[in-house]
Enzyme design. Structure first.
Site, PDB file in Angstrom:
ATOM      1  N   LYS A  83       0.819  -1.226   0.000  1.00 65.41           N
ATOM      2  CA  LYS A  83       0.000   0.000   0.000  1.00 65.41           C
ATOM      3  C   LYS A  83       0.855   1.279   0.000  1.00 65.41           C
ATOM      4  O   LYS A  83       0.454   2.284  -0.582  1.00 65.41           O
ATOM      5  CB  LYS A  83      -0.957  -0.004   1.197  1.00 65.41           C
ATOM      6  CG  LYS A  83      -2.083  -1.027   1.044  1.00 65.41           C
ATOM      7  CD  LYS A  83      -3.027  -0.979   2.233  1.00 65.41           C
ATOM      8  CE  LYS A  83      -4.097  -2.060   2.064  1.00 65.41           C
ATOM      9  NZ  LYS A  83      -5.022  -2.116   3.201  1.00 65.41           N
ATOM     10  N   ASP A 120     -10.146   2.203   2.843  1.00 69.63           N
ATOM     11  CA  ASP A 120     -10.187   1.551   4.164  1.00 69.63           C
ATOM     12  C   ASP A 120     -10.616   2.560   5.233  1.00 69.63           C
ATOM     13  O   ASP A 120     -11.312   2.204   6.186  1.00 69.63           O
ATOM     14  CB  ASP A 120      -8.805   1.000   4.548  1.00 69.63           C
ATOM     15  CG  ASP A 120      -8.388  -0.210   3.723  1.00 69.63           C
ATOM     16  OD1 ASP A 120      -9.274  -0.895   3.174  1.00 69.63           O
ATOM     17  OD2 ASP A 120      -7.169  -0.464   3.635  1.00 69.63           O
TER      18      ASP A 120
HETATM   19  P1  NDP Z   1       1.331  -4.220   6.884  1.00 68.47           P
HETATM   20  O1  NDP Z   1       2.245  -5.221   6.277  1.00 68.47           O
HETATM   21  O2  NDP Z   1       1.443  -2.787   6.464  1.00 68.47           O
HETATM   22  O3  NDP Z   1       1.519  -4.242   8.494  1.00 68.47           O
HETATM   23  C1  NDP Z   1       1.594  -5.456   9.170  1.00 68.47           C
HETATM   24  C2  NDP Z   1       1.416  -5.238  10.660  1.00 68.47           C
HETATM   25  O4  NDP Z   1       1.361  -6.526  11.301  1.00 68.47           O
HETATM   26  C3  NDP Z   1       2.564  -4.480  11.321  1.00 68.47           C
HETATM   27  O5  NDP Z   1       2.071  -3.721  12.394  1.00 68.47           O
HETATM   28  C4  NDP Z   1       3.448  -5.634  11.860  1.00 68.47           C
HETATM   29  O6  NDP Z   1       4.223  -5.296  12.965  1.00 68.47           O
HETATM   30  C5  NDP Z   1       2.393  -6.612  12.294  1.00 68.47           C
HETATM   31  N1  NDP Z   1       2.937  -7.958  12.368  1.00 68.47           N
HETATM   32  C6  NDP Z   1       3.243  -8.779  11.322  1.00 68.47           C
HETATM   33  N2  NDP Z   1       3.745  -9.936  11.788  1.00 68.47           N
HETATM   34  C7  NDP Z   1       3.769  -9.843  13.148  1.00 68.47           C
HETATM   35  C8  NDP Z   1       4.177 -10.726  14.194  1.00 68.47           C
HETATM   36  N3  NDP Z   1       4.664 -11.947  13.928  1.00 68.47           N
HETATM   37  N4  NDP Z   1       4.029 -10.314  15.476  1.00 68.47           N
HETATM   38  C9  NDP Z   1       3.535  -9.085  15.756  1.00 68.47           C
HETATM   39  N5  NDP Z   1       3.133  -8.192  14.796  1.00 68.47           N
HETATM   40  C10 NDP Z   1       3.246  -8.583  13.513  1.00 68.47           C
HETATM   41  O7  NDP Z   1      -0.140  -4.776   6.668  1.00 68.47           O
HETATM   42  P2  NDP Z   1      -1.493  -3.925   6.583  1.00 68.47           P
HETATM   43  O8  NDP Z   1      -1.463  -2.929   7.691  1.00 68.47           O
HETATM   44  O9  NDP Z   1      -1.704  -3.438   5.219  1.00 68.47           O
HETATM   45  O10 NDP Z   1      -2.607  -5.047   6.859  1.00 68.47           O
HETATM   46  C11 NDP Z   1      -2.763  -5.638   8.145  1.00 68.47           C
HETATM   47  C12 NDP Z   1      -3.932  -6.615   8.112  1.00 68.47           C
HETATM   48  O11 NDP Z   1      -5.164  -5.917   8.001  1.00 68.47           O
HETATM   49  C13 NDP Z   1      -3.889  -7.582   6.927  1.00 68.47           C
HETATM   50  O12 NDP Z   1      -4.182  -8.890   7.396  1.00 68.47           O
HETATM   51  C14 NDP Z   1      -4.980  -7.092   6.006  1.00 68.47           C
HETATM   52  O13 NDP Z   1      -5.543  -8.120   5.232  1.00 68.47           O
HETATM   53  C15 NDP Z   1      -5.976  -6.552   7.030  1.00 68.47           C
HETATM   54  N6  NDP Z   1      -6.881  -5.569   6.428  1.00 68.47           N
HETATM   55  C16 NDP Z   1      -8.199  -5.902   6.309  1.00 68.47           C
HETATM   56  C17 NDP Z   1      -9.075  -5.023   5.737  1.00 68.47           C
HETATM   57  C18 NDP Z   1     -10.501  -5.411   5.577  1.00 68.47           C
HETATM   58  O14 NDP Z   1     -11.149  -4.916   4.657  1.00 68.47           O
HETATM   59  N7  NDP Z   1     -11.037  -6.244   6.432  1.00 68.47           N
HETATM   60  C19 NDP Z   1      -8.662  -3.696   5.267  1.00 68.47           C
HETATM   61  C20 NDP Z   1      -7.255  -3.443   5.463  1.00 68.47           C
HETATM   62  C21 NDP Z   1      -6.420  -4.367   6.009  1.00 68.47           C
HETATM   63  P3  NDP Z   1       5.783  -4.845  12.794  1.00 68.47           P
HETATM   64  O15 NDP Z   1       5.737  -3.406  12.359  1.00 68.47           O
HETATM   65  O16 NDP Z   1       6.356  -5.021  14.157  1.00 68.47           O
HETATM   66  O17 NDP Z   1       6.392  -5.737  11.745  1.00 68.47           O
END
Ligand code: NDP
Length: 291
Positions: A83, A120
């Site tokens: 994104k 979103d």
């Molecule tokens: P990003 O890749 O931008 O961010 C991922 C986030 O998850 C970060 O905060 C990351 O933390 C955290 N994370 C990943 N792995 C771990 C772990 N093992 N332990 C702890 N924290 C972890 O993803 P998005 O923000 O774009 O999306 C996040 C989720 O939201 C997705 O599953 C997406 O599908 C969902 N979503 C759903 C929508 C809907 O319409 N229902 C709309 C938008 C999103 P760190 O920074 O520490 O790596």
């Protein structure tokens, strides 16, 4: 690079929309938008396009290929982890893209410019405002995560008029960066030890929960906030939703947000509101997914 279909090469190609991300195979967006196109009697396709996390350079090609399809009437959505790359690719950014640094919806305008929005934000706002028993205006909100979804959640919470917004993330530096995007005092870092029950709602915006073996993104020891919204969705609900429910929260998964951002995306591509029957067709695809 691509999974399920190739990106159209010229404006003479079939009108095509797509979801760019990694992973994309699990997403309900293709089925949801195909149902909408059928209801609209629109001859168009919606394809998942997997662009590996370590190849963000392909994001721009995929976006421009989709947007120029069908004589420049195409477009699409972007999901994690692209994104931010999508936002940087745009020629014209909506205010929501500017505030979040993330784009989840794009299309081409009449001058051939690549335009983008973050639907979103409005999708999450609509869900918060229609959650029974929750008044997001004046609410105290805990956001888990610091990626694109968390940024959209924070902007939605600000638009709703939330009284307090706290951000908690595994990587604290990333949480600090997100908090720092907003004027001093509007958004704060979560303080370890803050009683969970002091929050009115907790919004799970990390990517954890898509796989059943994922660790829980956050655990409650006592009473949870009254409401818990998990943006992740999977059949039967996520483990974290069950955990939050076990600690007294009213829980909801991300399917309603998916529907709202999808309806808004469709309206951006078509340039007009969609009839209620289209929303119903999209909703019917999602029915039965959440628990
Ligand atoms: P990003 O890749 O931008 O961010 C991922 C986030 O998850 C970060 O905060 C990351 O933390 C955290 N994370 C990943 N792995 C771990 C772990 N093992 N332990 C702890 N924290 C972890 O993803 P998005 O923000 O774009 O999306 C996040 C989720 O939201 C997705 O599953 C997406 O599908 C969902 N979503 C759903 C929508 C809907 O319409 N229902 C709309 C938008 C999103 P760190 O920074 O520490 O790596």
């Amino acid at each position: 690079m691509s999974e399920g279909a190739s990106v159209p090469r010229s404006g003479r190609d079939r009108l095509t929309f797509g979801l760019i991300g990694d992973p994309v195979a699990h997403s309900l967006s293709p089925a949801m938008h195909r149902a909408a196109f059928r209801e609209l009697a629109l001859e168009a396709e919606y394809v998942p396009i997997r662009v590996a996390a370590d190849a963000p350079g392909f994001v721009a090609d995929a976006m421009r290929g989709l947007a120029s399809s069908g004589g420049g009437m195409g477009g699409g959505n972007v999901t994690l982890p692209h994104k931010s790359a999508a936002a940087r690719t745009l020629d014209v950014r909506s205010e929501a893209v500017g505030r979040t640094g993330a784009c989840n919806c794009f299309w081409q305008d009449e001058e051939g410019r690549l335009c983008g929005d973050n639907t979103d934000v409005e999708g999450i706002l609509r869900v918060l405002e229609s959650t029974r028993g929750l008044d997001p205006g004046g609410a105290s909100i805990l956001v888990l995560g610091a990626g694109g979804a968390a940024a959209a959640t924070v902007v939605a919470a600000l638009q709703a008029g939330a009284a307090n917004i706290s951000v908690r993330n595994r990587d604290r530096r990333r949480a600090e960066e997100l908090v720092g995007r907003f004027p001093l005092g509007q958004v704060r870092l979560f303080e370890a030890g803050s009683p969970d029950a002091d929050f009115d709602v907790v919004i799970q915006a990390t990517s954890l929960g898509m796989n059943p073996e994922d660790p829980l993104p956050y655990t409650f020891s006592g009473q949870a906030p009254a409401h818990a919204l998990d943006l992740v969705y999977r059949p039967g609900g996520t483990r974290w939703m069950a955990h939050a429910r076990g600690h007294g929260a009213d829980v909801e998964d991300g399917t309603r947000v998916l529907l709202e951002q999808g309806v808004l995306s469709l309206e951006r591509w078509l340039g007009k509101p969609v009839p209620a029957a289209v929303r119903t067709a999209m909703q019917s695809v999602l029915d039965g997914v959440s628990d």
